[in-house]
Design a protein around this motif. Sequence first.
Motif, PDB file in Angstrom:
ATOM      1  N   LEU A   1       0.834  -1.208   0.000  1.00 17.99           N
ATOM      2  CA  LEU A   1       0.000   0.000   0.000  1.00 17.99           C
ATOM      3  C   LEU A   1       0.869   1.258   0.000  1.00 17.99           C
ATOM      4  O   LEU A   1       0.355   2.368  -0.004  1.00 17.99           O
ATOM      5  N   ASN A   2       2.170   1.081  -0.009  1.00 21.94           N
ATOM      6  CA  ASN A   2       3.119   2.189   0.074  1.00 21.94           C
ATOM      7  C   ASN A   2       2.748   3.114   1.236  1.00 21.94           C
ATOM      8  O   ASN A   2       2.734   4.334   1.089  1.00 21.94           O
ATOM      9  N   SER A   3       2.440   2.545   2.370  1.00 18.07           N
ATOM     10  CA  SER A   3       1.979   3.332   3.516  1.00 18.07           C
ATOM     11  C   SER A   3       2.573   2.811   4.828  1.00 18.07           C
ATOM     12  O   SER A   3       2.814   1.612   4.966  1.00 18.07           O
ATOM     13  N   GLY A   4       2.745   3.738   5.760  1.00 14.73           N
ATOM     14  CA  GLY A   4       3.185   3.352   7.093  1.00 14.73           C
ATOM     15  C   GLY A   4       4.643   3.702   7.353  1.00 14.73           C
ATOM     16  O   GLY A   4       5.309   4.344   6.538  1.00 14.73           O
ATOM     17  N   TYR A   5       5.096   3.254   8.505  1.00 14.33           N
ATOM     18  CA  TYR A   5       6.430   3.630   8.997  1.00 14.33           C
ATOM     19  C   TYR A   5       7.474   2.566   8.656  1.00 14.33           C
ATOM     20  O   TYR A   5       7.250   1.382   8.888  1.00 14.33           O
ATOM     21  N   GLU A   6       8.588   3.008   8.104  1.00 15.32           N
ATOM     22  CA  GLU A   6       9.710   2.064   7.872  1.00 15.32           C
ATOM     23  C   GLU A   6      10.966   2.643   8.496  1.00 15.32           C
ATOM     24  O   GLU A   6      11.143   3.852   8.539  1.00 15.32           O
ATOM     25  N   TYR A   7      11.824   1.742   8.978  1.00 12.55           N
ATOM     26  CA  TYR A   7      13.055   2.175   9.620  1.00 12.55           C
ATOM     27  C   TYR A   7      14.253   1.572   8.877  1.00 12.55           C
ATOM     28  O   TYR A   7      14.423   0.362   8.848  1.00 12.55           O
ATOM     29  N   MET A   8      15.016   2.423   8.225  1.00 16.26           N
ATOM     30  CA  MET A   8      16.252   2.014   7.532  1.00 16.26           C
ATOM     31  C   MET A   8      16.048   0.736   6.714  1.00 16.26           C
ATOM     32  O   MET A   8      16.864  -0.189   6.787  1.00 16.26           O
ATOM     33  N   SER A   9      14.967   0.700   5.970  1.00 22.51           N
ATOM     34  CA  SER A   9      14.701  -0.529   5.215  1.00 22.51           C
ATOM     35  C   SER A   9      14.587  -0.293   3.713  1.00 22.51           C
ATOM     36  O   SER A   9      14.416  -1.231   2.958  1.00 22.51           O
ATOM     37  N   GLN A  10      14.693   0.957   3.284  1.00 19.55           N
ATOM     38  CA  GLN A  10      14.591   1.196   1.833  1.00 19.55           C
ATOM     39  C   GLN A  10      15.966   1.016   1.193  1.00 19.55           C
ATOM     40  O   GLN A  10      16.883   1.801   1.419  1.00 19.55           O
ATOM     41  N   ILE A  11      16.085  -0.039   0.427  1.00 19.98           N
ATOM     42  CA  ILE A  11      17.384  -0.329  -0.192  1.00 19.98           C
ATOM     43  C   ILE A  11      17.416   0.254  -1.595  1.00 19.98           C
ATOM     44  O   ILE A  11      16.672  -0.159  -2.474  1.00 19.98           O
ATOM     45  N   ARG A  12      18.280   1.231  -1.772  1.00 19.02           N
ATOM     46  CA  ARG A  12      18.365   1.901  -3.082  1.00 19.02           C
ATOM     47  C   ARG A  12      19.114   1.022  -4.067  1.00 19.02           C
ATOM     48  O   ARG A  12      20.224   0.538  -3.753  1.00 19.02           O
ATOM     49  N   PRO A  13      18.565   0.848  -5.271  1.00 18.22           N
ATOM     50  CA  PRO A  13      19.297   0.079  -6.279  1.00 18.22           C
ATOM     51  C   PRO A  13      20.686   0.674  -6.569  1.00 18.22           C
ATOM     52  O   PRO A  13      21.612  -0.037  -6.925  1.00 18.22           O
ATOM     53  N   SER A  14      20.854   1.986  -6.361  1.00 13.03           N
ATOM     54  CA  SER A  14      22.144   2.616  -6.691  1.00 13.03           C
ATOM     55  C   SER A  14      23.245   2.255  -5.710  1.00 13.03           C
ATOM     56  O   SER A  14      24.426   2.308  -6.055  1.00 13.03           O
ATOM     57  N   THR A  15      22.896   1.961  -4.479  1.00 10.41           N
ATOM     58  CA  THR A  15      23.929   1.676  -3.485  1.00 10.41           C
ATOM     59  C   THR A  15      23.872   0.222  -3.014  1.00 10.41           C
ATOM     60  O   THR A  15      24.858  -0.298  -2.501  1.00 10.41           O
ATOM     61  N   GLY A  16      22.719  -0.398  -3.156  1.00  9.52           N
ATOM     62  CA  GLY A  16      22.549  -1.754  -2.627  1.00  9.52           C
ATOM     63  C   GLY A  16      22.496  -1.749  -1.107  1.00  9.52           C
ATOM     64  O   GLY A  16      22.515  -2.800  -0.469  1.00  9.52           O
ATOM     65  N   LEU A  17      22.442  -0.558  -0.525  1.00  6.09           N
ATOM     66  CA  LEU A  17      22.422  -0.440   0.941  1.00  6.09           C
ATOM     67  C   LEU A  17      21.176   0.313   1.373  1.00  6.09           C
ATOM     68  O   LEU A  17      20.615   1.105   0.602  1.00  6.09           O
ATOM     69  N   ALA A  18      20.761   0.069   2.617  1.00  5.98           N
ATOM     70  CA  ALA A  18      19.579   0.781   3.119  1.00  5.98           C
ATOM     71  C   ALA A  18      19.924   2.244   3.361  1.00  5.98           C
ATOM     72  O   ALA A  18      20.998   2.555   3.883  1.00  5.98           O
ATOM     73  N   ASP A  19      19.021   3.128   2.973  1.00  5.44           N
ATOM     74  CA  ASP A  19      19.172   4.550   3.300  1.00  5.44           C
ATOM     75  C   ASP A  19      19.257   4.708   4.812  1.00  5.44           C
ATOM     76  O   ASP A  19      18.544   4.020   5.553  1.00  5.44           O
ATOM     77  N   ARG A  20      20.089   5.648   5.278  1.00  6.57           N
ATOM     78  CA  ARG A  20      20.196   5.910   6.719  1.00  6.57           C
ATOM     79  C   ARG A  20      19.075   6.841   7.144  1.00  6.57           C
ATOM     80  O   ARG A  20      19.296   8.016   7.473  1.00  6.57           O
ATOM     81  N   LYS A  21      17.859   6.356   7.058  1.00  3.52           N
ATOM     82  CA  LYS A  21      16.716   7.211   7.374  1.00  3.52           C
ATOM     83  C   LYS A  21      15.543   6.379   7.866  1.00  3.52           C
ATOM     84  O   LYS A  21      15.520   5.160   7.739  1.00  3.52           O
ATOM     85  N   GLU A  22      14.583   7.088   8.450  1.00  2.00           N
ATOM     86  CA  GLU A  22      13.292   6.479   8.757  1.00  2.00           C
ATOM     87  C   GLU A  22      12.237   7.370   8.121  1.00  2.00           C
ATOM     88  O   GLU A  22      12.473   8.561   7.911  1.00  2.00           O
ATOM     89  N   SER A  23      11.091   6.793   7.784  1.00  2.22           N
ATOM     90  CA  SER A  23      10.064   7.610   7.145  1.00  2.22           C
ATOM     91  C   SER A  23       8.681   7.055   7.444  1.00  2.22           C
ATOM     92  O   SER A  23       8.530   5.886   7.786  1.00  2.22           O
ATOM     93  N   ILE A  24       7.704   7.959   7.336  1.00  3.29           N
ATOM     94  CA  ILE A  24       6.320   7.491   7.405  1.00  3.29           C
ATOM     95  C   ILE A  24       5.629   7.981   6.128  1.00  3.29           C
ATOM     96  O   ILE A  24       5.695   9.158   5.795  1.00  3.29           O
ATOM     97  N   GLN A  25       5.049   7.060   5.408  1.00  5.63           N
ATOM     98  CA  GLN A  25       4.424   7.365   4.131  1.00  5.63           C
ATOM     99  C   GLN A  25       2.924   7.387   4.311  1.00  5.63           C
ATOM    100  O   GLN A  25       2.362   6.460   4.874  1.00  5.63           O
ATOM    101  N   ILE A  26       2.307   8.432   3.740  1.00  5.29           N
ATOM    102  CA  ILE A  26       0.856   8.525   3.798  1.00  5.29           C
ATOM    103  C   ILE A  26       0.359   8.468   2.366  1.00  5.29           C
ATOM    104  O   ILE A  26       0.568   9.414   1.602  1.00  5.29           O
ATOM    105  N   THR A  27      -0.212   7.364   1.974  1.00  7.71           N
ATOM    106  CA  THR A  27      -0.745   7.300   0.620  1.00  7.71           C
ATOM    107  C   THR A  27      -2.222   7.665   0.674  1.00  7.71           C
ATOM    108  O   THR A  27      -2.987   7.085   1.439  1.00  7.71           O
ATOM    109  N   ALA A  28      -2.594   8.668  -0.151  1.00  7.75           N
ATOM    110  CA  ALA A  28      -3.957   9.218  -0.085  1.00  7.75           C
ATOM    111  C   ALA A  28      -4.907   8.359  -0.915  1.00  7.75           C
ATOM    112  O   ALA A  28      -5.416   8.792  -1.944  1.00  7.75           O
ATOM    113  N   ARG A  29      -5.075   7.132  -0.460  1.00  8.78           N
ATOM    114  CA  ARG A  29      -6.051   6.235  -1.104  1.00  8.78           C
ATOM    115  C   ARG A  29      -6.920   5.633  -0.009  1.00  8.78           C
ATOM    116  O   ARG A  29      -6.415   5.330   1.081  1.00  8.78           O
TER     117      ARG A  29
END
Length: 523
Positions: A278-306
């Motif tokens: 649903l591309n929604s909710g809180y993630e902690y250092m889990s988004q792995i960028r194809p460019s680095t192959g490593l998880a971004d050093r960030k946390e985020s909360i996504q709000i999808t307006a659906r």
Amino acid sequence: MPPRSYDEECMKVAIDEARNAYLNGCMPFGAVLADENGNIIVRAQNGSAASARRGGTGDVTLHAEMELVREACRVLDREGREKCTLYTSTEPCVMCAGAIYWSGVSRVVYGCSSMQLEANLSGPGGFDIDIRLLYGPYSREGTRDIEVVGPLLEEEALIAHADSGIWPKCREYLEKNNANWKAVAAQDDIQVEKSLRISGLGSAPAVDDAIVPIIDIRGLEAEVMEKLWQAATNVGFFVVTGHGIPQNVIDDAFAESSNFFSQSVEDKKEQSPFAANLNSGYEYMSQIRPSTGLADRKESIQITAREGCMDGRWPNDAFKSASTALMEAAHSLACKILDLLEPRALPHEIERGSLSKSHTLWSDDGQCTLRFLHYPPAPRADIIRLREDGHWRAGAHTDWANVTLLFQRAEDKGLECCANPRVVAESKDYRWVEVNPVEWGITVNIGDMLARWSDGRLYSNLHRVRMPKDAELDPPRSRFSIAFFAQSDKKTLIKSQDSEPITAGDYIMSRVRSNFEANFKYP
Ligand SMILES: O=C(O)CCC(=O)C(=O)O
Ligand SMILES: [Fe+2]
């Protein structure tokens, strides 16, 4: 038996339901019931996987056809059902074939055959047979005859299976057979990010020669349009001022962001569980960028307006009201910018305004997303080690959206975009430029969806968020930002001259999957 004139139309809806099922975290199967004139009366999707994963009963009988029969029995009497045709995206299993038989429907049309299901999807071990052995020409003496038509639109049905990502064999099969597999289309954009790993992207420091224009959008429309066009086609990044979003709406959202992120990771996960599908909710250092192959050093909360995406995912009322207010304001501004870009970006779209209109908020088809980002502070030694190991706060990427609006705090530096876009693809000589906060300004960048739609006329530029520099390490500091991704509704068809058509729903899903592969778990 010959197909009827409306069979294909109805089958397409059944396949659509299969797509909706996997977007909702379930197995990709859908079905619809239509009367003798082809009017659809009931729609259903598989619900098995969701119930198990969301802590439900784990009911394995929630196949699309079972759901459909159950609902059909509720809304139609036996006589009504006998006049109906049941369309299913994949030939029914034995359990469903039984339910369909008892329901009294007189006709079944299926998309993908059981034979394909076994050969190129699930492999042996299912409970599927050629349903003509149960009813139709080979039915046993005394049982009611049910007309069977199929396979119909089998390739489309297989493509929906492949897009779901849960059948690796199906991908291979479609790739080998050169079918028009739409998920492949988005792979080109993922490839751009992956290729950076090979070209040693991370090392080049950013230069300071501002190439990101600042555009006051209160000016004469023709002039503003020209400035936006130049920026969107040459750099893909610009800052807008005179945008009309009240500063307190932005400040309130940042205040709620800071409150939310100040809690423990466990609390945040509990308040807003992440749902990749649903591309929604809180993630902690889990988004792995194809460019680095490593998880971004960030946390985020996504709000999808659906509709439904945020059910059980709002941390609290104050957060909800601040973020919906910012979502609303950002959405209006994004629509305004899209309207100004549209005539030259999408000359082939006949109806003016259709680009911005494809961004509905909180409908059952919406995909616009507001993302709160927090890059946590860390002790000096940790940051230095992470930097040396090739980590980024956000690895180089292009956005998936049509346009992104990025809200930055005055004190937070670190965003960089490619300084020599258009040239770099061939030369691999990456230079980077700082995209720093501008007073009263909102940073805007073109994303891949619009680049694809406009056949590359608009430019989706690479960008990244660097780790803190030495001078920024004491005391350790957080970085906050908020991004609004204007993404067309799921069913919108992105159609251009150079690329395969793809729905905006499939497009976003394939990008989410490339970044959050580990979060997709199917039973
Ligand atoms: O935090 C930032 O400044 C950029 C974030 C970003 O590029 C993204 O989330 O796509
Ligand atoms: Fe981005």
